[in-house]
Design an enzyme around this catalytic site. Structure first.
Site, PDB file in Angstrom:
ATOM      1  N   ASP A   1       5.797   0.318   3.143  1.00 27.14           N
ATOM      2  CA  ASP A   1       6.064  -0.877   3.917  1.00 27.14           C
ATOM      3  C   ASP A   1       5.745  -2.105   3.072  1.00 27.14           C
ATOM      4  OD1 ASP A   1       3.189  -1.024   4.017  1.00 27.14           O
ATOM      5  OD2 ASP A   1       3.309   0.488   5.584  1.00 27.14           O
TER       6      ASP A   1
ATOM      7  N   TYR B   1      -5.613   0.763   9.038  1.00 24.97           N
ATOM      8  CA  TYR B   1      -6.731   1.096   8.152  1.00 24.97           C
ATOM      9  C   TYR B   1      -8.058   0.715   8.801  1.00 24.97           C
ATOM     10  CZ  TYR B   1      -3.480   2.184   4.395  1.00 24.97           C
ATOM     11  OH  TYR B   1      -2.507   2.768   3.629  1.00 24.97           O
TER      12      TYR B   1
ATOM     13  N   GLU C   1       5.698   9.849   3.294  1.00 25.46           N
ATOM     14  CA  GLU C   1       5.223   8.543   2.833  1.00 25.46           C
ATOM     15  C   GLU C   1       4.152   8.739   1.772  1.00 25.46           C
ATOM     16  OE1 GLU C   1       4.328   4.148   4.666  1.00 25.46           O
ATOM     17  OE2 GLU C   1       3.652   5.868   5.841  1.00 25.46           O
TER      18      GLU C   1
ATOM     19  N   ASP D   1       0.804  -1.225   0.000  1.00 27.08           N
ATOM     20  CA  ASP D   1       0.000   0.000   0.000  1.00 27.08           C
ATOM     21  C   ASP D   1       0.836   1.274   0.000  1.00 27.08           C
ATOM     22  OD1 ASP D   1       0.686  -0.457   2.881  1.00 27.08           O
ATOM     23  OD2 ASP D   1      -0.549   1.337   3.160  1.00 27.08           O
TER      24      ASP D   1
END
Length: 523
Positions: free
Chosen positions: A97, A246, A489, A94
């Protein structure tokens, strides 16, 4: 990945050269020159489009194909699902990571598909249609694998806690690759609904290209919707490990409506539209006035699609209420509601919240562009509390947000990595910040990556081209530091919604194009 989950006055001491009018003029020119230089003429939207699609190749998990263009990546996650006896090789990481989260991955594919549905002609004109299709299919192939039974969907591989303990490129992963599923006893209507939406939207994309594959996607989408609707519940109540990363804050009702609107678009089956209408009030479709659209909160997307449904006089009242809420969102972005609007930075960027704010900017730009097309095609305008806006005004604001992303901002930096001459160099990304496996196949251990690579002050050895990072704070300030994951990120869904908008801007602003009639009907 969202790793864990305001106004101030600023006093500036006058520099000595303010004592002369010439010094003041020089100082002011230094401040505004970057903004003057970054006019729309300086942006190559076709290049931005190409780079945005390249990004998805950086995020691939599984066995990489022979035509892989991001050459610093290699095969990874080749045993995903093995412990549970299921093949879960493939899909996308995603963010920075190595976890595969089903909910944001599905939203990414839904929005990539919507971009191709809305702006397929523009993407094709730019020579990027094949790459867009490949990006979508890499996700949908994985969803087909993950949907192993009508009422079983595997929705996560790995977990954030163990993954974040290590700083390893995906080719070296030693962290847990346990897979997690939702089923009848452990429901996940939100992730089932979003995955159904993704496969339904993608089935439209593949309808002419590959009818058999399109039919297969639609079959899975219908099964997933039925599963999510029949066995209702939030997936983060069934899968505890996802809560810190999430969580489904908005619940599952928006995803069920979202799945239904996409299934209606994919099938023209009135039963799906009836579901959206019958549950409009109870599920919040016509009661929630929303100022964001994201992987978690789908109401604005539902409301916009429902508001564009035509030739249903008998449902006009409910559809009009959907339209009212859709236009509340758009007017909030445009700062035209009487009370509730989306904040903006001094430089003009929409600002929803500190963490990964660019995701809300890119989704807003896309929805504004889509609704602008709709208003243009139906000869309508957007009526807000504080004025009526033309389709051109909606699109101009969408363009202003894209231009900010590409460099027309107080920092004069492109937040799309790899685009322009000045972009983030220390993106929070395990693979990007560590020596390429192709260059050095020596094993890099779990914490060794933190010592040898994460702590380095040097720019990342690999550029994650096309990634849209989290972006600046509420004062337009940005710190390019690897540890500053709030700002540096990137996530797949940040970039996914820009693909279609870049394509439309490329058609309108490429050399030799005529932009007098700016809003050309999209294909």
């Amino acid at each position: 990945m969202e790793e864990k989950r305001q106004e101030r006055c600023m006093v500036v001491k006058q520099p000595k050269y303010f004592q002369s009018s010439f010094g003041l003029l020089f100082y002011m020119m230094a401040l505004i020159l970057p903004l003057i230089v970054q006019s729309h003429d300086s942006f190559n939207y076709g290049d931005a489009l190409s780079k945005s699609l390249l990004y998805f190749e950086s995020q691939r998990s599984g066995r990489l194909p022979h035509n892989q263009r991001v050459t610093w990546r290699h095969h990874s996650g080749l045993t995903d699902g093995l412990e549970q006896g299921v093949d879960l090789v493939g899909g996308y990481y995603d963010a920075g990571d190595n976890v595969k989260f089903g909910l944001p991955m599905a939203f990414t594919i839904t929005m990539l598909s919507w971009g191709v549905i809305q702006y397929g002609g523009e993407i094709s004109d730019a020579g990027e249609y094949h790459h867009a299709i490949e990006a979508i299919k890499w996700g949908t192939d994985y969803f087909i694998k993950a949907h192993t039974h009508p009422n079983v969907l595997w929705v996560e591989v790995g977990d954030g806690d163990t993954d974040h303990y290590c700083w390893q490129r995906p080719e070296d992963m030693t962290t847990s690759r346990r897979a997690y599923k939702v089923d009848e006893r452990n429901p996940g209507s939100d992730v089932a609904g979003e995955t159904a939406a993704a496969m339904a939207a993608a089935s439209i994309v593949f309808r002419k290209l590959n009818p058999h594959y399109s039919h297969l996607l639609l079959h899975h989408a219908q099964q997933l919707f039925e599963f999510g609707d029949k066995y209702r519940g939030k997936y983060d109540s069934s899968i505890e490990v996802v809560k810190g990363y999430y969580p489904s804050v908005s619940g599952y009702m928006d995803e069920l409506l979202w799945a239904a609107v996409w299934l209606h678009k994919a099938t023209d089956n009135e039963e799906y539209l009836k579901y959206v209408l019958d549950n409009a009030d109870r599920f919040g479709g016509i009661t929630w006035a929303i100022t964001e659209f994201s992987w978690d909160v789908k109401y604005a997307g539902v409301q916009i699609i429902a508001s564009m449904v035509n030739n249903h006089k008998e449902h006009e009242q409910v559809l009009e209420r959907y339209r009212s809420k859709a236009e509340f969102y758009l007017c909030a972005c445009l700062n035209k509601n009487n009370e509730t609007n989306v904040d903006r930075t001094p430089g003009g960027l929409l600002y929803v919240r500190q963490w990964n704010n660019m995701q809300y900017v890119s989704t807003a730009a896309f929805l504004l562009a889509v609704y602008s097309d709709y208003l243009q095609s139906t000869n309508q305008a957007l009526k807000c509390d504080r004025g009526t806006l033309t389709p051109r005004e909606l699109f101009d604001f969408a363009k202003s947000q894209v231009d900010y992303i590409l460099g027309s901002n107080p920092m004069a930096v492109s937040y799309l990595v790899g685009y322009g001459s000045k972009f983030p160099q220390r993106m929070h990304h395990r693979g990007g910040s560590t020596v390429s496996y192709k260059q050095d196949q020596g094993f890099i251990g779990c914490t060794q990556g933190y010592d040898d690579w994460f702590k380095r002050l040097d720019p990342n050895p690999n550029v994650v081209v096309g990634a849209l990072v989290g972006g600046p704070d509420e004062k337009d300030q940005f710190r390019d530091e690897r540890s500053n994951f709030v700002q540096t990120e990137a996530c797949t869904y940040n970039t996914a919604t820009l693909v279609g908008v870049f394509a439309k801007l490329h058609r309108l602003y490429r050399p030799g194009s005529h932009t007098d009639n700016l809003l050309i009907a999209s294909s």
